[in-house]
Design an enzyme around this catalytic site. Sequence first.
Site, short mmCIF file in Angstrom:
data_model
loop_
_atom_site.label_atom_id
_atom_site.label_comp_id
_atom_site.label_asym_id
_atom_site.label_seq_id
_atom_site.Cartn_x
_atom_site.Cartn_y
_atom_site.Cartn_z
N HIS A 1 38.19 39.07 46.03
CA HIS A 1 38.57 39.26 44.62
C HIS A 1 39.18 40.65 44.40
O HIS A 1 40.23 40.80 43.78
CB HIS A 1 37.33 39.06 43.75
CG HIS A 1 37.58 39.22 42.28
ND1 HIS A 1 37.62 38.15 41.42
CD2 HIS A 1 37.81 40.32 41.53
CE1 HIS A 1 37.88 38.60 40.19
NE2 HIS A 1 38.00 39.91 40.23
N GLU A 2 38.51 41.68 44.94
CA GLU A 2 38.99 43.05 44.74
C GLU A 2 40.28 43.29 45.53
O GLU A 2 41.18 43.98 45.06
CB GLU A 2 37.92 44.08 45.14
CG GLU A 2 36.57 43.94 44.42
CD GLU A 2 36.69 43.89 42.90
OE1 GLU A 2 37.66 44.43 42.35
OE2 GLU A 2 35.80 43.30 42.28
N CYS B 1 35.61 38.26 36.13
CA CYS B 1 36.41 39.47 36.35
C CYS B 1 36.30 40.37 35.13
O CYS B 1 36.45 39.89 34.00
CB CYS B 1 37.87 39.08 36.58
SG CYS B 1 38.96 40.50 36.84
N LEU B 2 36.03 41.64 35.35
CA LEU B 2 35.91 42.58 34.23
C LEU B 2 37.20 42.69 33.44
O LEU B 2 37.19 43.09 32.28
CB LEU B 2 35.49 43.96 34.74
CG LEU B 2 34.09 44.07 35.35
CD1 LEU B 2 33.85 45.46 35.91
CD2 LEU B 2 33.02 43.72 34.33
N GLN C 1 42.42 48.30 38.06
CA GLN C 1 41.71 47.91 36.83
C GLN C 1 41.42 49.11 35.93
O GLN C 1 41.06 48.92 34.77
CB GLN C 1 40.39 47.22 37.17
CG GLN C 1 40.58 45.85 37.82
CD GLN C 1 39.25 45.20 38.09
OE1 GLN C 1 38.61 45.46 39.10
NE2 GLN C 1 38.80 44.35 37.17
N GLY D 1 31.86 45.06 41.15
CA GLY D 1 33.04 45.51 41.89
C GLY D 1 34.12 45.94 40.92
O GLY D 1 34.19 45.43 39.80
N HIS E 1 43.17 42.18 43.58
CA HIS E 1 43.58 43.14 42.54
C HIS E 1 44.56 44.17 43.11
O HIS E 1 45.48 44.59 42.41
CB HIS E 1 42.36 43.89 41.99
CG HIS E 1 41.65 43.17 40.88
ND1 HIS E 1 42.27 42.79 39.71
CD2 HIS E 1 40.36 42.77 40.76
CE1 HIS E 1 41.38 42.19 38.91
NE2 HIS E 1 40.22 42.15 39.53
NI NI Z 1 38.44 41.34 38.85
#
Ligand code: NI
Length: 196
Positions: free
Chosen positions: A146-147, A104-105, A67, A62, A150
């Site tokens: 989670h997204e 998380c990226l 991001q 995701g 963001h």
């Molecule tokens: Ni994340």
Amino acid sequence: MGAVPSFHSADGTLISMAPYTIRVFGDPVLKQRASEIENIDGTLVRLSEDMLATMYDEPGIGLAAPQVGVQKRLFVYDIGEGPRVLVNPEIVETDGEWLFDEGCLSIPGLSFEIVRPKTIHLVAHDLDGNEVSIEADELEARLFQHEFDHLDGVLMLEHLDDDQRKHALRVLRDRAMAGPPAALDHREKTGGLHLP
Ligand code: NI
């Protein structure tokens, strides 16, 4: 969404280079609320394709627009059923509790067991402008939450308990003092680490 994005160049070779660099913890863009999307147009389709390519390159499941430094309420994902794009998502209902080891990226190398609602009802639009309504469970529900966070400038660090938070901040602080590794070079350009 409509057609599956193509990651092939005109001569048919696969393009593997990620169009975006993923912003990491400390970048102020990750703490800002993203704006509602007014128009679903070609620019948005291109953004989505580039975000998916960036996500697959990591690899991740995701990725939210902030991001990659874009303050729009959109995220892309693929939990094994192909690429999907959701525009202006809203979580209208949540239920239950579920423990999941979340990463998380934008916070590379760290993951934490976090409890969040197990099922959610999400409404959004797809890239064709159609309203979508999804009853999501477990992994899909976790990814959506989670997204969605963001898009509100919220990182998973805000869901940690005290011990987890201490550990996370110590690791992030040590990393900042050690200087950015090659993969985190862009952090230098964003003014270094801002601990919450
Ligand atoms: Ni994340």
